[in-house]
Design an enzyme around this catalytic site. Structure first.
Site: not given
Length: 362
Positions: A171-172, A175, A200, A225-226, A254
Site C-alpha cells: 500500500h505504501d 513512498k 504516494h 487507501h487514503h 493503516d
C-alpha cells in the site's frame, strides 16, 4: 514477561525476547542480563522497546501473531523489495513492480498466513522491538497482519484475503518515489512537502498498473487507501459506495498502525487511545462493520501493561478478552509491585482501566 520502553530500562534486568537490528541481525539474545553498555547500544540502534522477564511480570505470556524471528525476516524481505524501487537507495532502481518483486511480496504474504495458522487465537500486540529506522517496512507488515486478521473476522474468502494481503504489503510502495528527507523529516512537513507525500498512492498505482498478474482489487488498495467514506480523503475524494471493502480494511489498519508506532518526530499513542481517536471518526471515515471486526484483533491493553484502575488500584494485565477488549484479566499489585489478587474485569463491571502507567524496571 512484559514490554518496557528503552528509557525505562535499568541494568541487571533479563531480556525476554531476542532483539534484531535494522539489518535483521541478532543484536541481543533473549535471556541476557542488560548492562549499561547494552542499554546504550539499544538506544543507539533506535530500538524503541524490549521485552523483559522480571518478578512483576512472572507467569505472564505474550503470544505473538507472527513469530519474532519470522517477523524480522519478513520485514527485511519487504525492505529488500522496496529498496530495489527506491532511486535514493539504488542507482539502478526500476519504476514498476516486476514479476520478481511480485513473487517476493506473495512469499511474505504466505509467511504471514502460515504463522497466523500456527498462532491462531493470538491478537496483535503493537509493541515494536525493531529499529524505528525500519518504519516503512515494519508498517507495511503490520498493516498486512491487521488487515488479514480483520478479513478473517469478516469471513472473507481466501482469494479475497490474498488480494487484500498483497495490497496491504504494497500500500505504501509509492513512498519509494518520495525523497527520504521528507519521509524521515523529524518535524512538520511544509505545504510543498505534504503535497509530494500525498502523491504516494498515485505513485504506487503507477508502479503496479502495468502488471497484469496483480489483481484490480490489489491495485485499488494501493491507489485508494487514503480515501474516506465521507469523501474527505485523497487522491480522488471517493465516497463509501466507491471504496471497496478491501480498501476500507487497509485504510483502517493503516491509520491505526501509524498512530500507534514510534516515529522520528513523535512517540507512539497507546492502542486504547488510538481506538478512542478512531471511534470518534468512524461515521465520517470508516465502515462500522470493519471497525468492529478490526478491534477484536488488537490488544488494547497488552499482557504485561501496567494500568491504573478506576478504584485507585494499580494492576498488570494478564490476558485479554477478544469479545470485550476493554475488560482484560488483571493482577492487582501493591505499592511495592507485589501481587495482591487477580481480577477479571468482565466480572467487576463497575471497575475499569483509566490509564496506562509509565513503564519502567524500577
Amino acid at each position: 514477561m512484559r514490554a518496557v520502553s528503552i528509557m525505562g530500562l535499568t541494568p541487571g534486568v533479563k531480556l525476554g525476547k531476542t532483539v534484531y537490528d535494522e539489518k535483521g541481525l541478532v543484536l541481543l539474545r533473549s535471556g541476557v542480563l542488560l548492562t549499561e553498555s547494552y542499554i546504550y547500544q539499544l538506544k543507539y540502534k533506535n530500538i524503541p522497546a524490549v521485552y523483559i522477564d522480571d518478578e512483576l511480570s512472572s507467569g505472564i505470556e505474550t503470544p505473538e501473531v507472527i513469530d519474532h524471528e519470522v517477523r524480522a525476516k519478513a520485514i527485511l524481505q519487504i525492505k529488500d523489495i522496496f529498496e530495489e524501487l527506491n532511486p535514493s537507495k539504488n542507482k539502478t532502481a526500476v519504476r514498476y513492480i516486476n514479476e520478481k518483486h511480485y513473487e517476493g511480496v506473495k512469499s511474505v504474504f504466505d509467511i504471514i498466513m502460515e504463522n497466523l495458522q500456527t498462532n491462531q487465537g493470538a491478537s496483535l500486540n503493537m509493541a515494536e522491538m525493531m529499529s524505528t529506522n525500519l518504519y516503512t517496512y515494519t508498517h507495511s507488515l503490520n498493516v498486512a497482519i491487521l488487515s488479514v486478521l480483520t478479513a478473517k473476522s469478516l469471513r472473507l474468502s481466501q482469494d479475497k484475503i490474498k488480494e487484500l494481503g498483497v495490497g496491504a504489503l504494497l500500500h505504501d510502495v509509492g513512498k519509494m518515489a518520495v525523497p527520504d528527507e521528507i519521509l524521515n523529516k523529524p518535524g512538520n512537513l511544509t505545504k510543498e512537502e505534504w503535497l509530494l507525500m500525498k502523491e504516494h498512492p498515485e505513485n504506487g498505482y503507477n508502479m503496479v498498473k502495468g502488471n497484469v498478474g496483480i489483481s484490480a482489487y490489489t491495485k485499488a488498495i494501493i491507489l485508494s487507501h487514503h480515501e474516506r467514506i465521507d469523501g474527505s480523503g485523497y487522491p480522488n475524494g471517493l465516497k463509501k459506495d466507491h471504496i471497496h471493502l478491501l480498501t476500507q480494511i487497509v485504510s483502517l489498519a493503516d491509520i491505526f498502525d501509524a498512530i500507534t508506532s514510534d516515529r522520528c518526530y513523535r512517540n507512539r499513542i497507546p492502542a486504547y487511545q488510538a481506538v478512542e481517536i478512531i471511534t470518534a471518526q468512524v461515521h465520517q471515515s470508516f465502515d462500522e462493520r470493519v471497525f468492529h471486526a478490526f478491534i477484536k484483533n488488537v490488544d488494547l491493553y497488552p499482557p504485561g501493561m501496567l494500568v491504573q484502575l478506576s478504584n485507585g488500584e494499580r494492576a498488570i494485565v494478564l490476558s485479554n478478552n477478544r469479545e470485550q477488549p476493554t475488560r482484560p484479566m488483571v493482577r492487582i499489585i501493591d505499592a511495592d509491585n507485589q501481587p495482591v489478587k487477580e481480577m477479571d474485569l468482565m466480572k467487576h463491571l463497575s471497575i475499569f482501566i483509566t490509564k496506562e502507567i509509565e513503564d519502567s524496571c524500577a
